[in-house]
Write an enzyme that holds these catalytic residues in place. Sequence first.
Site, mmCIF file in Angstrom:
data_model
loop_
_atom_site.group_PDB
_atom_site.id
_atom_site.type_symbol
_atom_site.label_atom_id
_atom_site.label_comp_id
_atom_site.label_asym_id
_atom_site.label_seq_id
_atom_site.Cartn_x
_atom_site.Cartn_y
_atom_site.Cartn_z
ATOM 1 N N VAL A 1 1.887 1.370 -6.494
ATOM 2 C CA VAL A 1 1.670 -0.181 -8.089
ATOM 3 C C VAL A 1 1.976 0.464 -8.906
ATOM 4 O O VAL A 1 3.020 -0.200 -10.873
ATOM 5 C CB VAL A 1 0.605 -0.923 -8.362
ATOM 6 C CG1 VAL A 1 0.122 -1.106 -6.468
ATOM 7 C CG2 VAL A 1 -0.819 -0.126 -7.386
ATOM 8 N N TYR B 1 -12.612 6.915 -13.110
ATOM 9 C CA TYR B 1 -12.039 5.683 -11.920
ATOM 10 C C TYR B 1 -12.278 4.531 -13.264
ATOM 11 O O TYR B 1 -12.185 3.329 -13.995
ATOM 12 C CB TYR B 1 -13.025 6.299 -10.685
ATOM 13 C CG TYR B 1 -12.656 4.561 -10.434
ATOM 14 C CD1 TYR B 1 -11.813 4.010 -9.578
ATOM 15 C CD2 TYR B 1 -13.877 4.305 -10.170
ATOM 16 C CE1 TYR B 1 -12.367 3.060 -8.926
ATOM 17 C CE2 TYR B 1 -14.457 2.585 -9.236
ATOM 18 C CZ TYR B 1 -13.096 2.827 -8.229
ATOM 19 O OH TYR B 1 -13.528 1.484 -8.043
ATOM 20 N N ASP C 1 0.955 -1.182 0.244
ATOM 21 C CA ASP C 1 -0.105 -0.157 0.371
ATOM 22 C C ASP C 1 0.562 1.290 -0.160
ATOM 23 O O ASP C 1 1.483 1.286 0.599
ATOM 24 C CB ASP C 1 -1.313 0.436 1.033
ATOM 25 C CG ASP C 1 -1.787 0.587 0.789
ATOM 26 O OD1 ASP C 1 -2.504 2.118 0.709
ATOM 27 O OD2 ASP C 1 -3.437 0.144 1.362
#
Length: 312
Positions: free
Chosen positions: A59, A145, A33
């Site tokens: 990531v 998104y 995270d």
Amino acid sequence: MSLRITVTGGAGFLGSHLCDRLVAEGHEVLCVDNFFTGRRANVTQLLPNANFEVLRHDVTFPLYVETDHIYNLACPASPIHYQFDPVQTTKTSVHGAINMLGLAKRVKARILQASTSEVYGDPEVHPQIESYWGRVNPVGPRSCYDEGKRCAETLFFDYRRQHGLDIKVVRIFNTYGPRMALNDGRVVSNFIVQALKGDDITIYGDGNQTRSFCYVDDLVDGFLKMMGTENGFCGPVNLGNPVEFTIAELAEKVVSLCGGRSKVVYQPLPQDDPQQRQPDISVARERLEWEPKVALSDGLKETIGYFRKVLA
């Protein structure tokens, strides 16, 4: 059998509950995270466990670890958070998928993508079935998104076709429960926090738009069942509660359970906010033998109890 499992977004609302369950089942869990929306407090209870490890990592950069399974949950999921830095949101979905798929390819891991009901946009088909291609605005404020997650799904299936990767894709509908962030702007947490503080309950639009609400424990069950499927089944699969409520009905339930005297006020509906959201879970019932068990009132009581402690 104990596995080495990587959970990206593992300190977030959903990821932390998944980490709890995986550690309880005896697996070695690496929680990855960058703590943009995830919180260390969500996984503090796991830190003393020798099978649990936290890695601060974004990531959008490659990750080099040894792992058997990957759950790719990394991405801010509420409009307030994903619209704060929309370019980074798209990068997290797209570059994040590429990097996690690359990791899975290198170590021959099975990988699950946490996609979203937002891939259906403001749907013309109701309830939404997995074969529906959606109605998404590609240039609106939610596109970072919606389209990021759609592209991630494309990448997952292309890696499967091109490299034979063992993928799983689930589409998450509205989920709620303890560890939701106070300020994430989601309807359940908004209503509960407002009611507990005695503030007005803010409904955007006329309150007749519908949502279906799945308790987090039920969703984690769905994750595990999907990851455990064999015979090449990869989805996508809708995971959510098919029982539909209007936003006005949700507000009424929350005020009643909180015991407050909040009154409802109405504000304009945000652009591209979907009017209806309800999953068809026929595939999950048939292929995963999964369906939600927790009623909305019971799940809300647990969630309200959590927020009472946080606000205290």
